[in-house]
Design a protein around this motif. Structure first.
Motif, short mmCIF file in Angstrom:
data_model
loop_
_atom_site.label_atom_id
_atom_site.label_comp_id
_atom_site.label_asym_id
_atom_site.label_seq_id
_atom_site.Cartn_x
_atom_site.Cartn_y
_atom_site.Cartn_z
N LEU A 7 0.84 -1.19 0.00
CA LEU A 7 0.00 0.00 0.00
C LEU A 7 0.88 1.24 0.00
O LEU A 7 1.82 1.34 0.78
CB LEU A 7 -0.89 0.02 1.24
CG LEU A 7 -1.67 -1.26 1.53
CD1 LEU A 7 -2.28 -1.22 2.91
CD2 LEU A 7 -2.74 -1.45 0.47
N THR A 8 0.57 2.19 -0.87
CA THR A 8 1.31 3.45 -0.90
C THR A 8 0.31 4.59 -0.87
O THR A 8 -0.59 4.66 -1.71
CB THR A 8 2.18 3.57 -2.18
OG1 THR A 8 3.09 2.47 -2.19
CG2 THR A 8 2.95 4.86 -2.20
N ALA A 34 3.64 -1.20 3.49
CA ALA A 34 2.97 0.09 3.35
C ALA A 34 3.95 1.25 3.47
O ALA A 34 4.92 1.19 4.21
CB ALA A 34 1.88 0.26 4.39
N THR A 35 3.66 2.31 2.71
CA THR A 35 4.35 3.59 2.83
C THR A 35 3.27 4.64 2.96
O THR A 35 2.35 4.70 2.15
CB THR A 35 5.21 3.88 1.58
OG1 THR A 35 6.18 2.83 1.45
CG2 THR A 35 5.91 5.21 1.69
N GLY A 36 3.36 5.45 4.01
CA GLY A 36 2.35 6.47 4.22
C GLY A 36 2.62 7.26 5.48
O GLY A 36 3.70 7.19 6.05
N ASN A 37 1.63 8.00 5.92
CA ASN A 37 1.74 8.80 7.15
C ASN A 37 1.31 7.91 8.31
O ASN A 37 1.94 6.92 8.60
CB ASN A 37 0.90 10.08 7.03
CG ASN A 37 1.15 11.05 8.15
OD1 ASN A 37 2.26 11.13 8.67
ND2 ASN A 37 0.14 11.77 8.56
N LEU A 51 3.32 -7.81 8.84
CA LEU A 51 3.63 -6.49 8.30
C LEU A 51 5.12 -6.45 7.99
O LEU A 51 5.95 -6.65 8.87
CB LEU A 51 3.28 -5.41 9.33
CG LEU A 51 1.82 -5.36 9.74
CD1 LEU A 51 1.62 -4.42 10.92
CD2 LEU A 51 0.96 -4.93 8.58
N SER A 52 5.45 -6.20 6.72
CA SER A 52 6.85 -6.13 6.32
C SER A 52 7.03 -4.97 5.35
O SER A 52 6.08 -4.53 4.70
CB SER A 52 7.29 -7.44 5.66
OG SER A 52 6.52 -7.70 4.51
N ILE A 73 10.04 0.37 9.39
CA ILE A 73 10.40 1.63 10.00
C ILE A 73 9.14 2.41 10.34
O ILE A 73 8.28 2.61 9.50
CB ILE A 73 11.27 2.47 9.04
CG1 ILE A 73 12.55 1.73 8.71
CG2 ILE A 73 11.58 3.84 9.63
CD1 ILE A 73 13.34 2.35 7.56
N VAL A 74 9.06 2.83 11.61
CA VAL A 74 8.00 3.74 12.06
C VAL A 74 8.73 4.92 12.67
O VAL A 74 9.41 4.77 13.68
CB VAL A 74 7.06 3.07 13.09
CG1 VAL A 74 6.03 4.06 13.59
CG2 VAL A 74 6.38 1.85 12.48
N SER A 75 8.62 6.09 12.05
CA SER A 75 9.40 7.23 12.52
C SER A 75 8.88 7.79 13.84
O SER A 75 9.61 8.46 14.57
CB SER A 75 9.44 8.33 11.46
OG SER A 75 8.14 8.77 11.15
N GLY A 76 7.62 7.51 14.19
CA GLY A 76 7.04 7.98 15.45
C GLY A 76 6.79 6.84 16.40
O GLY A 76 7.72 6.22 16.90
#
Length: 140
Positions: A7-8, A34-37, A51-52, A73-76
């Motif tokens: 998912l993007t 997934a890539t997103g906010n 989840l990968s 990676i989860v930046s938050g």
């Protein structure tokens, strides 16, 4: 969803959008990338949730009938809930990791690392890691 999914939620110019798939009757058969906010994801399948290749700002993931496996990676903040085990592949969390799991919480192998707020969470206790309400738990 059957099979692996990617998912993007991105406009291609650097703006990321939220991904919300938190219906408690969702069943994902295969890994989800997934890539997103901010991302909210729920899975009710007995096969669990994998989840990968995740790259999002914040993530809340729930596996209500099986294991939850995460890598990415989860930046938050990363918040997970699992009716089974919670397993981590190589994971980087920028701020806080909060895990609720009916089963064990561990890495998929000793070769992978779980880093939370710059600290290797498989070797160093961190106030940014909470597992089943206990802060500072190592992810071994």
């Amino acid at each position: 969803m059957n099979g692996s999914s990617s998912l993007t939620a991105d406009n291609g110019a650097g703006t990321r959008y939220n991904i919300v798939l938190n219906n408690t009757s969702n069943v994902f058969k295969g890994s989800v990338g997934a890539t997103g906010n901010t991302m909210q994801l729920a899975d009710a399948g007995i096969g669990g949730l994998i989840l990968s290749n995740i790259n999002v700002a914040n993530l809340t993931a729930t596996a209500s009938a099986g294991n939850l496996t995460f890598g990415g990676i989860v930046s938050g903040n990363l918040t997970t809930s699992s009716a089974g085990q919670t397993l981590f592949n190589t994971t980087t969390v920028g701020n806080k990791l909060n895990v609720t799991s009916a089963g064990t919480v561990k890495r998929t192998s000793t070769a992978v690392t779980v880093t939370v707020n710059g600290v290797n969470a498989d070797t160093t206790s961190s106030p940014n890691v909470t597992v089943n309400g206990t802060t500072g738990v190592l992810i071994q």
